[in-house]
Design a protein around this motif. Structure first.
Motif, PDB file in Angstrom:
ATOM      1  N   THR A 260      -5.301   9.991  -3.189  1.00  0.00           N
ATOM      2  CA  THR A 260      -5.727   8.622  -3.465  1.00  0.00           C
ATOM      3  C   THR A 260      -4.753   7.613  -2.870  1.00  0.00           C
ATOM      4  O   THR A 260      -3.552   7.649  -3.146  1.00  0.00           O
TER       5      THR A 260
ATOM      6  N   GLU B 135      -3.599   3.580  -2.509  1.00  0.00           N
ATOM      7  CA  GLU B 135      -3.635   2.407  -3.385  1.00  0.00           C
ATOM      8  C   GLU B 135      -3.418   1.137  -2.569  1.00  0.00           C
ATOM      9  O   GLU B 135      -2.558   1.078  -1.697  1.00  0.00           O
TER      10      GLU B 135
ATOM     11  N   TRP C 183      -9.705   5.651  -3.117  1.00  0.00           N
ATOM     12  CA  TRP C 183      -8.984   4.381  -3.165  1.00  0.00           C
ATOM     13  C   TRP C 183      -8.820   3.885  -4.600  1.00  0.00           C
ATOM     14  O   TRP C 183      -9.730   3.986  -5.421  1.00  0.00           O
ATOM     15  N   GLU C 184      -7.639   3.318  -4.870  1.00  0.00           N
ATOM     16  CA  GLU C 184      -7.355   2.623  -6.126  1.00  0.00           C
ATOM     17  C   GLU C 184      -6.936   1.203  -5.763  1.00  0.00           C
ATOM     18  O   GLU C 184      -6.066   0.999  -4.912  1.00  0.00           O
ATOM     19  N   PHE C 185      -7.564   0.202  -6.422  1.00  0.00           N
ATOM     20  CA  PHE C 185      -7.251  -1.195  -6.147  1.00  0.00           C
ATOM     21  C   PHE C 185      -6.590  -1.809  -7.385  1.00  0.00           C
ATOM     22  O   PHE C 185      -7.107  -1.696  -8.496  1.00  0.00           O
ATOM     23  N   THR C 186      -5.454  -2.472  -7.166  1.00  0.00           N
ATOM     24  CA  THR C 186      -4.633  -2.947  -8.280  1.00  0.00           C
ATOM     25  C   THR C 186      -4.319  -4.428  -8.116  1.00  0.00           C
ATOM     26  O   THR C 186      -3.894  -4.868  -7.043  1.00  0.00           O
TER      27      THR C 186
ATOM     28  N   THR D 160       0.829  -1.198   0.000  1.00  0.00           N
ATOM     29  CA  THR D 160       0.000   0.000   0.000  1.00  0.00           C
ATOM     30  C   THR D 160       0.859   1.242   0.000  1.00  0.00           C
ATOM     31  O   THR D 160       2.064   1.198   0.304  1.00  0.00           O
TER      32      THR D 160
ATOM     33  N   ILE E  69      -2.462  -2.673  -3.423  1.00  0.00           N
ATOM     34  CA  ILE E  69      -2.007  -3.630  -4.428  1.00  0.00           C
ATOM     35  C   ILE E  69      -2.039  -5.018  -3.803  1.00  0.00           C
ATOM     36  O   ILE E  69      -1.465  -5.232  -2.741  1.00  0.00           O
TER      37      ILE E  69
ATOM     38  N   LYS F 272       1.551  -6.367  -8.900  1.00  0.00           N
ATOM     39  CA  LYS F 272       2.391  -5.169  -8.947  1.00  0.00           C
ATOM     40  C   LYS F 272       2.514  -4.659 -10.378  1.00  0.00           C
ATOM     41  O   LYS F 272       2.941  -5.401 -11.265  1.00  0.00           O
TER      42      LYS F 272
ATOM     43  N   LEU G 191      -1.094   6.859  -3.983  1.00  0.00           N
ATOM     44  CA  LEU G 191      -0.937   6.968  -5.429  1.00  0.00           C
ATOM     45  C   LEU G 191      -0.704   8.416  -5.817  1.00  0.00           C
ATOM     46  O   LEU G 191       0.080   8.727  -6.711  1.00  0.00           O
TER      47      LEU G 191
END
Length: 367
Positions: free
Chosen positions: A72, A74, A102-105, A65, A76, A108, A68
């Motif tokens: 935001t 993130e 939030w950004e969810f990835t 984490t 991962i 990697k 970003l």
């Protein structure tokens, strides 16, 4: 009592689905965001809270984490290079709700920085001190064999430098591409240079070109095993126990096996019979049932070829060659879950374009 104590001291509900996880995450995402943004007690108040929940779904789920951008955070979710876990991470992230800030990835991502580098114990790994070459092997023209040259390399610290270079590549290429586009890597120093070096920042373009070329050659390949020949093979292990294998020898001699570059091996452990390492009747029938279930899901017309099985030393191994790794990961994982109360089962999926790990079954190789 603080907020986190109040929230997490409540009776914990077991997470059994992606939906369960995201519903739970949304109940405390605001506090999670503040933890990540302030970069304070991240391990205690974020990693140690989120990881156990995800691992209730899949023990292979790991997380990273950070921010970003200013507004935001993130999350991962990474498989740490484990091929068989990647499809489940992709599913998890695909099911994620839209949450402000939030950004969810999934896995990697590749860094988008031209001068990217990392530093470990005072050693730098970057685009100025890393170069590569590739080997062309006549017998295996589609094998991607890369040599990485590091300016500061020495044999005494090979493990350390190898680890540093692998971490660099994992971030430089992205987790998915690093795990799936290179077949073998050799780490070397300046003293081993015997051809013109290529700057490491050109590696991405090289791999994209080779992958595109590979897909164009083999994407349309399909195979029908109906008329194939199978051979029964017997041997004796070093401990004196017998080994019996039933192998599709027609497949092993197939010239285009590289079109199915992913091999899976599902291993069933059983108690055995008469101390000879072979299954008793009940174990044998259960092993046959499991193999039939796999074959019903992984069909040759869809790009999944049953190469055969080996039985010895209280284990049966079932081998499939596959055009991709995602569906086999799901099918074999379901088999593992469904039968774990009856027999211990484990499986692996790995890339082996020329099926070299199964060459011992090919009578023409004598390996």
């Amino acid at each position: 009592m603080g907020f986190f104590d109040k929230v997490f001291n409540k009776k914990e509900e077991k997470i059994t689905s992606y939906e369960d996880f995201w519903n739970w995450f949304q109940t405390c995402e605001s506090s999670f965001f503040e933890t990540v943004k302030q970069h304070k007690n991240i391990e205690k108040n974020f990693i140690d809270k989120v990881s156990p929940k995800l691992q209730q779904i899949n023990k292979g789920f790991l997380i990273l984490t950070g921010m970003l951008n200013e507004h935001t955070a993130e999350l991962i979710v990474t498989a740490d290079g484990q091929i068989k876990t990647m499809v489940f991470i992709e599913e998890l992230i695909a099911s994620a709700p839209e949450i402000d800030r939030w950004e969810f990835t999934a896995l990697k991502p590749a860094v988008q920085i031209d001068d990217f580098g990392i530093e470990m114990n005072g050693f730098k790994f970057n685009c100025t001190n890393l170069n590569f070459t590739h080997k062309d092997v006549k017998e295996h023209p589609d094998h991607i064999d890369i040599s990485i040259y590091y300016d500061d390399f020495n044999e005494e610290n090979r493990d350390f430098f190898t680890n540093g270079i692998y971490i660099f590549l994992d971030n430089f290429l992205g987790e998915l591409d690093f795990a799936t586009t290179i077949d073998t890597i050799e780490i070397l120093g300046k003293d081993s240079i015997n051809s013109e070096l290529i700057p490491i920042n050109k590696l991405k373009d090289f791999l994209i070109w080779r992958q595109k070329e590979f897909i164009e050659k083999y994407e349309a390949f399909r195979y029908d095993t109906v008329n194939d020949n199978y051979s029964s093979m017997e041997a004796t292990l070093a401990n004196g126990r017998p080994l019996i294998a039933i192998i599709n020898t027609t497949l092993l001699e197939w010239e285009d096996k590289v079109s199915h570059p992913w091999l899976s091996c599902l291993t069933i452990t059983y108690k055995g019979n008469n101390n000879n390492g072979l299954p008793n009747k009940i174990d044998y029938e259960l092993c046959q049932q499991i193999e039939e279930e796999i074959m019903n899901e992984l069909k040759d017309a869809d790009g999944y070829l049953n190469i055969g099985r080996q039985t010895a030393d209280n284990e049966r191994e079932i081998y499939f060659a596959c055009k991709d790794f995602r569906k086999p990961s799901k099918v074999l994982s379901a088999i593992e879950d469904n039968y774990k109360s009856q027999l211990p089962i484990r499986f692996e999926i790995y890339k082996d374009k020329y099926w070299l790990s199964l060459s011992r079954f090919n009578p023409k190789t004598h390996l």
